[in-house]
Design a protein around this motif. Structure first.
Motif, PDB file in Angstrom:
ATOM      1  N   PRO A   1       0.856  -1.134   0.013  1.00  0.00           N
ATOM      2  CA  PRO A   1       0.024   0.073  -0.008  1.00  0.00           C
ATOM      3  C   PRO A   1       0.907   1.408   0.054  1.00  0.00           C
ATOM      4  O   PRO A   1       1.916   1.363   0.763  1.00  0.00           O
ATOM      5  CB  PRO A   1      -0.657  -0.298   1.291  1.00  0.00           C
ATOM      6  N   LEU A   2       0.670   2.132  -0.881  1.00  0.00           N
ATOM      7  CA  LEU A   2       1.435   3.479  -1.069  1.00  0.00           C
ATOM      8  C   LEU A   2       0.583   4.643  -0.373  1.00  0.00           C
ATOM      9  O   LEU A   2       1.206   5.731  -0.664  1.00  0.00           O
ATOM     10  CB  LEU A   2       1.886   3.355  -2.466  1.00  0.00           C
ATOM     11  N   TYR A   3      -0.622   4.134  -0.015  1.00  0.00           N
ATOM     12  CA  TYR A   3      -1.362   5.461   0.660  1.00  0.00           C
ATOM     13  C   TYR A   3      -0.424   6.503   1.537  1.00  0.00           C
ATOM     14  O   TYR A   3      -0.625   7.556   1.191  1.00  0.00           O
ATOM     15  CB  TYR A   3      -2.583   5.011   1.281  1.00  0.00           C
ATOM     16  N   PRO A   4       0.312   5.787   2.526  1.00  0.00           N
ATOM     17  CA  PRO A   4       0.932   6.611   3.092  1.00  0.00           C
ATOM     18  C   PRO A   4       2.062   7.468   2.461  1.00  0.00           C
ATOM     19  O   PRO A   4       2.108   8.616   3.025  1.00  0.00           O
ATOM     20  CB  PRO A   4       1.878   5.610   4.035  1.00  0.00           C
ATOM     21  N   VAL A   5       2.473   7.126   1.396  1.00  0.00           N
ATOM     22  CA  VAL A   5       3.554   8.092   0.689  1.00  0.00           C
ATOM     23  C   VAL A   5       2.792   9.373   0.155  1.00  0.00           C
ATOM     24  O   VAL A   5       3.159  10.475   0.193  1.00  0.00           O
ATOM     25  CB  VAL A   5       4.067   7.373  -0.471  1.00  0.00           C
ATOM     26  N   GLY A   6       1.471   9.099  -0.430  1.00  0.00           N
ATOM     27  CA  GLY A   6       0.795  10.084  -0.844  1.00  0.00           C
ATOM     28  C   GLY A   6      -0.030  11.111   0.363  1.00  0.00           C
ATOM     29  O   GLY A   6       0.226  12.310   0.047  1.00  0.00           O
ATOM     30  N   ALA A   7      -0.184  10.411   1.374  1.00  0.00           N
ATOM     31  CA  ALA A   7      -0.505  11.290   2.337  1.00  0.00           C
ATOM     32  C   ALA A   7       0.757  12.160   2.982  1.00  0.00           C
ATOM     33  O   ALA A   7       0.819  13.361   3.057  1.00  0.00           O
ATOM     34  CB  ALA A   7      -0.996  10.339   3.758  1.00  0.00           C
ATOM     35  N   PHE A   8       1.897  11.504   2.912  1.00  0.00           N
ATOM     36  CA  PHE A   8       3.090  12.342   3.236  1.00  0.00           C
ATOM     37  C   PHE A   8       3.515  13.634   2.509  1.00  0.00           C
ATOM     38  O   PHE A   8       3.632  14.648   2.858  1.00  0.00           O
ATOM     39  CB  PHE A   8       4.303  11.431   3.681  1.00  0.00           C
ATOM     40  N   MET A   9       3.200  13.125   1.224  1.00  0.00           N
ATOM     41  CA  MET A   9       3.455  14.202   0.231  1.00  0.00           C
ATOM     42  C   MET A   9       2.674  15.369   0.251  1.00  0.00           C
ATOM     43  O   MET A   9       3.022  16.577  -0.035  1.00  0.00           O
ATOM     44  CB  MET A   9       3.616  13.698  -1.378  1.00  0.00           C
ATOM     45  N   ARG A  10       1.294  14.885   0.442  1.00  0.00           N
ATOM     46  CA  ARG A  10       0.180  15.909   0.751  1.00  0.00           C
ATOM     47  C   ARG A  10       0.382  17.073   1.979  1.00  0.00           C
ATOM     48  O   ARG A  10       0.511  18.158   1.968  1.00  0.00           O
ATOM     49  CB  ARG A  10      -1.125  15.376   0.605  1.00  0.00           C
ATOM     50  N   SER A  11       1.115  16.427   3.068  1.00  0.00           N
ATOM     51  CA  SER A  11       1.292  16.953   4.217  1.00  0.00           C
ATOM     52  C   SER A  11       2.570  17.966   3.949  1.00  0.00           C
ATOM     53  O   SER A  11       2.538  18.943   4.730  1.00  0.00           O
ATOM     54  CB  SER A  11       1.516  15.977   5.421  1.00  0.00           C
ATOM     55  N   ILE A  12       3.536  17.726   3.355  1.00  0.00           N
ATOM     56  CA  ILE A  12       4.639  18.532   3.151  1.00  0.00           C
ATOM     57  C   ILE A  12       4.447  19.416   1.778  1.00  0.00           C
ATOM     58  O   ILE A  12       5.634  20.302   1.494  1.00  0.00           O
ATOM     59  CB  ILE A  12       6.087  17.804   2.878  1.00  0.00           C
ATOM     60  N   ARG A  13       3.445  19.377   0.984  1.00  0.00           N
ATOM     61  CA  ARG A  13       3.126  20.056  -0.026  1.00  0.00           C
ATOM     62  C   ARG A  13       3.769  21.425  -0.068  1.00  0.00           C
ATOM     63  O   ARG A  13       4.551  22.120  -1.045  1.00  0.00           O
ATOM     64  CB  ARG A  13       1.904  20.007  -0.572  1.00  0.00           C
ATOM     65  N   ARG A  14       3.214  22.302   0.805  1.00  0.00           N
ATOM     66  CA  ARG A  14       3.585  23.941   0.908  1.00  0.00           C
ATOM     67  C   ARG A  14       5.169  23.875   1.270  1.00  0.00           C
ATOM     68  O   ARG A  14       5.565  24.936   0.578  1.00  0.00           O
ATOM     69  CB  ARG A  14       2.743  24.429   2.063  1.00  0.00           C
ATOM     70  N   VAL A  15       5.649  22.970   1.968  1.00  0.00           N
ATOM     71  CA  VAL A  15       6.972  23.235   1.998  1.00  0.00           C
ATOM     72  C   VAL A  15       7.750  22.519   0.779  1.00  0.00           C
ATOM     73  O   VAL A  15       8.839  23.434   0.457  1.00  0.00           O
ATOM     74  CB  VAL A  15       7.623  22.275   3.341  1.00  0.00           C
ATOM     75  N   ALA A  16       7.427  21.676   0.213  1.00  0.00           N
ATOM     76  CA  ALA A  16       7.880  21.099  -0.973  1.00  0.00           C
ATOM     77  C   ALA A  16       7.887  22.038  -2.169  1.00  0.00           C
ATOM     78  O   ALA A  16       8.693  22.071  -3.203  1.00  0.00           O
ATOM     79  CB  ALA A  16       7.272  19.868  -1.505  1.00  0.00           C
ATOM     80  N   ASP A  17       6.878  23.094  -2.125  1.00  0.00           N
ATOM     81  CA  ASP A  17       6.761  24.042  -3.204  1.00  0.00           C
ATOM     82  C   ASP A  17       7.645  25.311  -2.902  1.00  0.00           C
ATOM     83  O   ASP A  17       7.735  26.023  -3.847  1.00  0.00           O
ATOM     84  CB  ASP A  17       5.406  24.662  -3.413  1.00  0.00           C
ATOM     85  N   SER A  18       8.269  25.402  -1.724  1.00  0.00           N
ATOM     86  CA  SER A  18       9.168  26.584  -1.320  1.00  0.00           C
ATOM     87  C   SER A  18      10.550  26.367  -2.148  1.00  0.00           C
ATOM     88  O   SER A  18      11.073  25.328  -2.404  1.00  0.00           O
ATOM     89  CB  SER A  18       9.339  26.425   0.124  1.00  0.00           C
ATOM     90  N   PRO A  19      11.343  27.658  -2.619  1.00  0.00           N
ATOM     91  CA  PRO A  19      12.410  27.380  -3.255  1.00  0.00           C
ATOM     92  C   PRO A  19      13.294  26.969  -2.440  1.00  0.00           C
ATOM     93  O   PRO A  19      14.665  26.655  -2.646  1.00  0.00           O
ATOM     94  CB  PRO A  19      12.655  28.727  -3.534  1.00  0.00           C
TER      95      PRO A  19
END
Length: 160
Positions: A14-32
């Motif tokens: 199951p890869l759901y936790p990967v997607g949940a983690f990526m959603r949780s850090i999305r704003r940080v990951a969008d940062s330069p």
């Protein structure tokens, strides 16, 4: 995964936790200032609700062998693909379109260009667009860059 002895079994992970983690850090990951050059999308290239939906739905399940292959390819910095794909690229084959995103940090142009170069297809095309991995298909610029390019490529071959 191979080195630590993860077995080759047909059980999906199951890869759901990967997607949940990526959603949780999305704003940080969008940062330069995001320190890791792996995010799967070019910062600011997708509407937030589209990216959220993609991260929620795209991470379903994957077989252990597929995961092993992907990690191995990533570690080696190369495009892999199943053995059948590699064999198909080595013989005269059907038309081939290889599309690379200049801002793709998961499969950058240098990692997909070898598929184009190794292909013996008499009709092969290599194109780059200024997009990232996910935004190649679902980003706000995809309808203006990727989709017309793919549509035109297919139409030229279907008319022949």
């Amino acid at each position: 995964m191979r080195r630590v002895g993860v077995p080759h079994v047909g059980v999906p992970l199951p890869l759901y936790p990967v997607g949940a983690f990526m959603r949780s850090i999305r704003r940080v990951a969008d940062s330069p200032f995001y320190p890791i050059p792996l995010r799967g999308w070019h910062a600011g290239a997708l509407e937030p609700h589209v990216l959220d939906q993609h991260l929620r739905l795209a991470f379903d399940r994957a077989g252990i062998q597929e995961m092993r292959n992907m990690f191995e390819w990533a570690a080696q910095g190369r495009f892999g693909g199943p053995p059948g794909l590699r064999r198909a690229l080595r013989r005269d084959g059907p038309p081939l379109l290889v599309l690379a995103g200049i801002n793709d940090d998961l499969a950058p142009p240098a990692s997909v260009r070898p598929a184009f170069e190794r292909s013996r297809s008499k009709d092969k095309t290599y194109k780059t667009v200024p997009l990232g991995h996910i935004d190649l298909l679902v980003g706000r610029d995809a309808p203006l860059s990727t989709w017309p390019l793919v549509t035109s490529w297919i139409e030229k071959r279907s008319a022949a």
